[in-house]
Design an enzyme around this catalytic site. Structure first.
Site, PDB file in Angstrom:
ATOM      1  N   TYR A   1      10.691   6.078 -16.514  1.00  8.92           N
ATOM      2  CA  TYR A   1      11.154   4.878 -16.597  1.00  8.92           C
ATOM      3  C   TYR A   1      10.642   3.107 -17.007  1.00  8.92           C
ATOM      4  O   TYR A   1      10.937   2.627 -17.442  1.00  8.92           O
ATOM      5  CB  TYR A   1      11.984   4.516 -15.238  1.00  8.92           C
ATOM      6  CG  TYR A   1      12.470   5.966 -14.742  1.00  8.92           C
ATOM      7  CD1 TYR A   1      13.156   6.595 -15.459  1.00  8.92           C
ATOM      8  CD2 TYR A   1      13.384   5.435 -13.198  1.00  8.92           C
ATOM      9  CE1 TYR A   1      13.595   7.354 -14.759  1.00  8.92           C
ATOM     10  CE2 TYR A   1      14.151   6.083 -12.740  1.00  8.92           C
ATOM     11  CZ  TYR A   1      14.752   7.126 -13.955  1.00  8.92           C
ATOM     12  OH  TYR A   1      16.035   8.301 -13.375  1.00  8.92           O
TER      13      TYR A   1
ATOM     14  N   LYS B   1       6.315  19.744 -13.754  1.00 10.11           N
ATOM     15  CA  LYS B   1       7.091  20.892 -15.305  1.00 10.11           C
ATOM     16  C   LYS B   1       5.920  21.302 -15.556  1.00 10.11           C
ATOM     17  O   LYS B   1       5.496  21.483 -16.792  1.00 10.11           O
ATOM     18  CB  LYS B   1       8.027  20.267 -15.630  1.00 10.11           C
ATOM     19  CG  LYS B   1       8.110  21.143 -16.852  1.00 10.11           C
ATOM     20  CD  LYS B   1       8.881  22.959 -15.834  1.00 10.11           C
ATOM     21  CE  LYS B   1       9.835  22.995 -17.095  1.00 10.11           C
ATOM     22  NZ  LYS B   1      10.481  24.618 -16.235  1.00 10.11           N
TER      23      LYS B   1
ATOM     24  N   ASP C   1      12.272  23.179 -11.560  1.00  9.65           N
ATOM     25  CA  ASP C   1      13.795  23.832 -11.921  1.00  9.65           C
ATOM     26  C   ASP C   1      14.056  24.456 -10.413  1.00  9.65           C
ATOM     27  O   ASP C   1      14.768  24.835 -10.221  1.00  9.65           O
ATOM     28  CB  ASP C   1      13.773  24.863 -12.615  1.00  9.65           C
ATOM     29  CG  ASP C   1      11.853  25.510 -13.516  1.00  9.65           C
ATOM     30  OD1 ASP C   1      11.630  25.104 -12.740  1.00  9.65           O
ATOM     31  OD2 ASP C   1      12.629  25.488 -14.570  1.00  9.65           O
TER      32      ASP C   1
ATOM     33  N   ASP D   1      14.095  11.064  -8.775  1.00  3.14           N
ATOM     34  CA  ASP D   1      15.553  10.886  -8.709  1.00  3.14           C
ATOM     35  C   ASP D   1      16.597  12.096  -8.423  1.00  3.14           C
ATOM     36  O   ASP D   1      17.032  11.464  -8.191  1.00  3.14           O
ATOM     37  CB  ASP D   1      15.282   9.408  -9.999  1.00  3.14           C
ATOM     38  CG  ASP D   1      16.487   8.747  -9.749  1.00  3.14           C
ATOM     39  OD1 ASP D   1      17.273   8.789  -9.220  1.00  3.14           O
ATOM     40  OD2 ASP D   1      16.751   7.843 -11.201  1.00  3.14           O
TER      41      ASP D   1
ATOM     42  N   ASP E   1      18.834  12.908  -5.071  1.00  2.00           N
ATOM     43  CA  ASP E   1      20.492  12.556  -4.886  1.00  2.00           C
ATOM     44  C   ASP E   1      20.816  13.603  -4.524  1.00  2.00           C
ATOM     45  O   ASP E   1      21.721  14.108  -4.117  1.00  2.00           O
ATOM     46  CB  ASP E   1      20.959  12.343  -6.190  1.00  2.00           C
ATOM     47  CG  ASP E   1      20.292  10.612  -6.752  1.00  2.00           C
ATOM     48  OD1 ASP E   1      20.039  10.244  -5.543  1.00  2.00           O
ATOM     49  OD2 ASP E   1      20.929  10.204  -7.956  1.00  2.00           O
TER      50      ASP E   1
END
Length: 356
Positions: A142, A187, A219, A243, A247
């Protein structure tokens, strides 16, 4: 207690839910003899329209001199549908986080027994789920170097050691105050930035011998928060993964309109619902104000006002059990309540409650 609170309603449904959040704070101030002063400021699309900047310097000054920021949401369809827009409402949120150095986003995820049926997941998986996601908020893709032309684009996922260490410290300390279980999500089998995260987490873990630390690829974590949500206590992860993951957890609560959050760091702490601005519903008195109201509860609890926060939570629980709910979570055949009506019911509950 005296508190100066910056109020940033933002866009879309933001002003409607903010009105209810402030009404609840005012009720608490009256009930407990506190003095809360409010100063409203522009952000998001409204600020772009007014001054050309989604987080104007005047807004930053208001936030810096406040004890806390209560924020709603930013976002506007005009910008969502224009990929060439040079200035976007969401840039204001990123700028605010960066300038206030709010590096730690704290998002609690808990179920309401009376709303388990609203989740797409099986009730037996959900009942008793209660965990916190700690998301790094000012690093990663970001904020890394970016480039875009007609044929190529990239975002740089960059992290420095000090950024990782400080967010992991927050996560380990949260775990110590809860069930003493921390899951580091990364990851590391693919990304160099994730390998640095895991290396530093492994270095720090021995300093917290009372915390059980495990590691999980994003994942796998994305699957297990939905299939085994009770496994988790505290999750810590980088900006982008956090993020998406937070959600996704709205499937556990049954609605994004129920999830509050806190963003903590160097300067003024910020409290906000996790949902977006939902511009399609603006002005329709349909938006669920509970996440905004619970964000106000987190604000109070941050300053040690635990009884005040607990009363807000009891009021919210009572409204849900009495089926005083906005359409997104109302039971079939239940009465219709809008944003204002739900907020007013919660305020009335607070004012009528006995306080020693």
């Amino acid at each position: 207690m005296k508190l100066k609170i910056a109020i940033l309603p933002g866009d879309g449904i933001g002003p409607e839910i903010m009105e209810q959040g402030v009404a609840v704070l005012k009720a608490i101030a009256t009930k407990f003899n506190h003095e809360f002063k409010y100063e409203e400021a522009l952000c998001g699309a409204h600020a772009i329209d007014a001054v050309g900047d989604p987080y104007p310097e005047k807004t930053h000054e208001i936030c810096m001199r406040a004890d806390a920021v209560l924020f709603a949401a930013v976002g506007d369809l005009r910008f969502d549908n224009d990929p060439t827009a040079a200035v976007r409402p969401e840039q204001g949120l990123l700028s605010m986080r960066k300038k206030l150095e709010l590096f730690a986003n704290v998002r609690p995820v808990a179920t309401f027994d009376c709303l388990l049926h609203k989740s797409p997941l099986k009730e037996e998986l959900l009942r008793g789920a209660d965990f916190v996601v700690i998301r790094e908020l000012t690093g990663g893709m970001y904020f890394g170097e970016k480039y875009q032309d007609n044929d190529m684009a990239y975002d740089t996922d960059i992290y420095h050691r000090h950024e990782v260490e400080r967010i992991l410290k927050v996560a380990f300390e949260h775990a110590q105050n809860r069930k003493k279980h921390l899951t580091v999500v990364d990851k590391a089998n693919v990304l160099a930035s994730s390998r640095l995260w895991r290396q530093i987490a492994q270095e720090m873990a021995p300093r917290y011998p009372d915390v059980t630390t495990d590691y999980m690829f994003i994942d796998n974590a994305s699957m297990r928060v939905l299939t085994e949500p009770r496994f988790f206590d505290v999750i810590v992860t980088e900006n982008t993964f956090g993020d998406i993951l937070t959600d996704e957890t709205s499937c556990i609560t049954g609605s994004m309109g129920l999830q509050p959050s806190a963003s903590l760091g160097v300067h003024t702490p910020l409290f906000e619902p996790v949902h977006g601005s939902w511009p399609q519903a603006a002005g329709q008195n349909r938006a669920n104000p509970i996440a905004q109201i619970l964000s106000a509860a987190m604000l109070l609890e941050h300053f040690g006002l635990s009884d005040e926060g607990a009363l807000i939570r009891r009021a919210v629980d009572a409204s849900l059990h009495q089926n005083v709910r906005t359409p997104d979570i109302q039971v079939e055949g239940g009465s219709e309540y809008g944003t204002k009506e739900v907020g007013a019911w919660i305020v009335d509950y607070i004012m009528q409650s006995f306080v020693q």
